[in-house]
Design an enzyme around this catalytic site. Structure first.
Site, mmCIF file in Angstrom:
data_model
loop_
_atom_site.group_PDB
_atom_site.id
_atom_site.type_symbol
_atom_site.label_atom_id
_atom_site.label_comp_id
_atom_site.label_asym_id
_atom_site.label_seq_id
_atom_site.Cartn_x
_atom_site.Cartn_y
_atom_site.Cartn_z
ATOM 1 N N HIS A 94 16.394 -32.570 -8.343
ATOM 2 C CA HIS A 94 17.764 -31.660 -8.105
ATOM 3 C C HIS A 94 18.694 -32.408 -8.779
ATOM 4 O O HIS A 94 19.128 -33.653 -9.041
ATOM 5 C CB HIS A 94 18.164 -31.696 -6.604
ATOM 6 N N SER A 133 16.407 -22.933 -8.395
ATOM 7 C CA SER A 133 16.780 -23.823 -7.479
ATOM 8 C C SER A 133 15.434 -23.626 -5.995
ATOM 9 O O SER A 133 14.960 -22.101 -6.816
ATOM 10 C CB SER A 133 18.349 -24.165 -6.686
ATOM 11 N N ALA A 161 26.694 -20.048 -8.743
ATOM 12 C CA ALA A 161 25.208 -19.676 -8.501
ATOM 13 C C ALA A 161 25.581 -18.248 -8.807
ATOM 14 O O ALA A 161 26.215 -17.340 -8.849
ATOM 15 C CB ALA A 161 25.253 -19.674 -6.931
HETATM 16 P P1 NAI Z 1 32.753 -20.526 -7.394
HETATM 17 O O1 NAI Z 1 31.907 -19.636 -6.047
HETATM 18 O O2 NAI Z 1 33.149 -22.067 -6.237
HETATM 19 O O3 NAI Z 1 32.871 -20.532 -8.866
HETATM 20 C C1 NAI Z 1 32.337 -19.988 -9.237
HETATM 21 C C2 NAI Z 1 33.352 -19.672 -10.912
HETATM 22 O O4 NAI Z 1 33.915 -18.660 -11.005
HETATM 23 C C3 NAI Z 1 33.825 -21.395 -11.675
HETATM 24 O O5 NAI Z 1 34.094 -21.287 -12.721
HETATM 25 C C4 NAI Z 1 35.021 -21.639 -11.074
HETATM 26 O O6 NAI Z 1 36.127 -22.184 -11.938
HETATM 27 C C5 NAI Z 1 35.745 -19.217 -11.135
HETATM 28 N N1 NAI Z 1 37.142 -19.287 -10.279
HETATM 29 C C6 NAI Z 1 36.793 -19.648 -8.381
HETATM 30 N N2 NAI Z 1 37.999 -18.859 -8.201
HETATM 31 C C7 NAI Z 1 38.461 -18.950 -9.553
HETATM 32 C C8 NAI Z 1 39.765 -18.116 -9.803
HETATM 33 N N3 NAI Z 1 40.302 -17.494 -9.309
HETATM 34 N N4 NAI Z 1 40.298 -17.147 -10.963
HETATM 35 C C9 NAI Z 1 39.426 -17.855 -12.179
HETATM 36 N N5 NAI Z 1 37.955 -18.287 -11.958
HETATM 37 C C10 NAI Z 1 38.135 -18.777 -10.764
HETATM 38 O O7 NAI Z 1 30.965 -21.470 -7.686
HETATM 39 P P2 NAI Z 1 29.407 -21.326 -6.796
HETATM 40 O O8 NAI Z 1 28.949 -20.166 -7.227
HETATM 41 O O9 NAI Z 1 30.083 -21.683 -5.187
HETATM 42 O O10 NAI Z 1 29.030 -22.576 -7.447
HETATM 43 C C11 NAI Z 1 29.441 -24.347 -6.983
HETATM 44 C C12 NAI Z 1 28.441 -25.228 -7.543
HETATM 45 O O11 NAI Z 1 27.190 -25.336 -7.111
HETATM 46 C C13 NAI Z 1 28.646 -25.060 -9.308
HETATM 47 O O12 NAI Z 1 28.954 -26.199 -9.755
HETATM 48 C C14 NAI Z 1 26.722 -25.103 -9.752
HETATM 49 O O13 NAI Z 1 26.492 -25.271 -10.681
HETATM 50 C C15 NAI Z 1 26.258 -25.406 -8.431
HETATM 51 N N6 NAI Z 1 25.016 -25.311 -8.050
HETATM 52 C C16 NAI Z 1 23.536 -25.768 -8.301
HETATM 53 C C17 NAI Z 1 22.252 -25.854 -7.812
HETATM 54 C C18 NAI Z 1 21.204 -26.303 -8.495
HETATM 55 O O14 NAI Z 1 20.738 -26.356 -7.803
HETATM 56 N N7 NAI Z 1 21.369 -27.587 -8.904
HETATM 57 C C19 NAI Z 1 22.185 -24.148 -7.690
HETATM 58 C C20 NAI Z 1 23.524 -23.716 -7.476
HETATM 59 C C21 NAI Z 1 24.172 -24.306 -7.520
#
Ligand code: NAI
Length: 357
Positions: A121, A145, A181
């Site tokens: 991961h 993932s 995600a």
């Molecule tokens: P999230 O829903 O918190 O944010 C998604 C995007 O929307 C971000 O770029 C954020 O800056 C933008 N955003 C949020 N609110 C905003 C607003 N009011 N105005 C403008 N932009 C806004 O992110 P999510 O989907 O919960 O993902 C969280 C993390 O999980 C990510 O860093 C992702 O890389 C990680 N992840 C890692 C996995 C892995 O297997 N390595 C699998 C799934 C997710």
């Protein structure tokens, strides 16, 4: 976070996590890098990918499912392409090493596409695209993932929460970083609702019949964002970071929480673009700074305080946490300062049942 919090400065948090990971068996340089990555996630307010994961990583390391002395090998497959063979090392270290090759290649040739083959991961993708942007590159990162999301119209989980991250440098101090995600919500949010006996919105997940549910206990699959569009995106991620690298795909991708004695064989892909091969770099960065300014000037709709650029809220969180400390759940802090390596909580036969026993 609803439980009691402890506020730590970033150096203290980094050091506690590094010590724990070393105690689990990770070599010092790897433990340091993972702790840096997790601290970055907590600093940016993405707590789902920060300190909360240390015990899981420690358990997998202790049980042998993470190669602690990996035989890394970068295979250059073309002028601008390569595959980094990660030997099931911890993903944060493998992906960062691979990115290093990609950055050098994109600086020299204008573009680089680098795959990471067979890793664990790799955490929060922002970490990698942020580094690329600091090197004046535009970056896209995708990774696999474990299968938790139903395909559009389906009943059985097939794809992972397969994230997509994008960054671009600006003339301001920080780059634009979009990172998400491809499911509406992470599995952690379902577990949180379960533990609090709270209903969930009917847009998050489906039951075993594929019907939208508000009962967190009946969830059998997460929903892709925006129906068929999110479903298409998660498939694209799986093809780019799985099949393209000859790795297991779709429902064949290994589970995060079953058999922690085995490597996960996950894939990740970086696409790095050097803007100066396409336009004038300073003007490009200036245009993006102008774009941000114009977005800020956009009148906020009812219920909003202002328009933010992607990643901006995380920047604000980071500044807050740098000064007032990083919030860590008291139970996690107690674990970090304890002598325990792990409490045998994450190894399941039913991968989708819970993330913790
Ligand atoms: P999230 O829903 O918190 O944010 C998604 C995007 O929307 C971000 O770029 C954020 O800056 C933008 N955003 C949020 N609110 C905003 C607003 N009011 N105005 C403008 N932009 C806004 O992110 P999510 O989907 O919960 O993902 C969280 C993390 O999980 C990510 O860093 C992702 O890389 C990680 N992840 C890692 C996995 C892995 O297997 N390595 C699998 C799934 C997710």
């Amino acid at each position: 976070m609803s439980e009691e919090l402890v506020y730590l400065n970033k150096e203290e948090l980094q050091s506690l996590m590094q010590t724990k990971l070393e105690k689990a068996g990770l070599k010092e340089s790897h433990a340091k890098e993972v702790a840096n990555h997790l601290t970055y996630a907590d600093l940016r307010g993405v707590h789902s990918h920060g300190t909360v994961r240390v015990e899981y990583y420690a358990e997998r390391i202790a049980k042998g499912g993470t190669t602690i002395d990996p035989a890394f090998r970068f295979e250059k497959t073309g002028p601008s392409t390569g595959v980094f063979h990660a030997d099931n090392a911890i993903g944060h270290v493998a992906a960062k090493e691979a990115l290093g090759y990609g950055i050098e290649m994109a600086k020299e040739t204008g573009v680089a596409i680098v795959g990471v083959s067979k890793m664990g991961h790799s955490g929060m993708l922002s970490y990698y695209v942020d580094l690329a942007a600091q090197n004046d590159l535009v970056a896209l990162a995708v990774c696999q993932s474990d299968p938790m999301a139903v395909p559009f119209g389906g009943t059985k989980p097939y794809f992972g929460t397969n994230p997509i991250a994008f960054s671009a440098p600006t003339n301001d101090a920080r780059p634009i970083i979009f990172d998400m995600a491809t499911t509406v919500q992470a599995w952690g949010k379902i577990l949180d609702a379960r533990s609090k006996n709270m209903p969930i919105p009917n847009t998050w997940a489906v039951d075993e019949n594929g019907e939208a549910t508000t009962d967190a206990n009946k969830v059998n699959g997460l929903l892709p964002i925006s129906g068929p569009k999110g479903y298409g995106l998660m498939m694209m991620v799986d093809i780019l970071s799985g099949s393209l690298l000859g790795l297991p795909f779709g429902q064949h991708v290994s589970s995060m929480y079953s058999d922690l004695s085995k490597g996960r064989d996950l894939g990740q892909l970086f696409i790095l673009i050097n803007p100066s091969y396409f336009t004038e770099l300073d003007q490009f960065k200036q245009n993006l700074s102008q774009m941000i300014q114009e977005l800020h000037d956009n009148k906020a709709a009812p219920g909003f305080d202002q328009v933010y650029y992607p990643g901006e809220l995380s920047e604000i969180r980071q500044q807050e946490h740098e000064t007032s400390g990083v919030p860590v759940a008291k139970s996690i802090y107690d674990y970090l300062v304890s002598d325990a390596v792990h409490f045998d909580r994450y190894d399941h036969s039913d991968a989708f049942a819970e993330t913790e026993k």
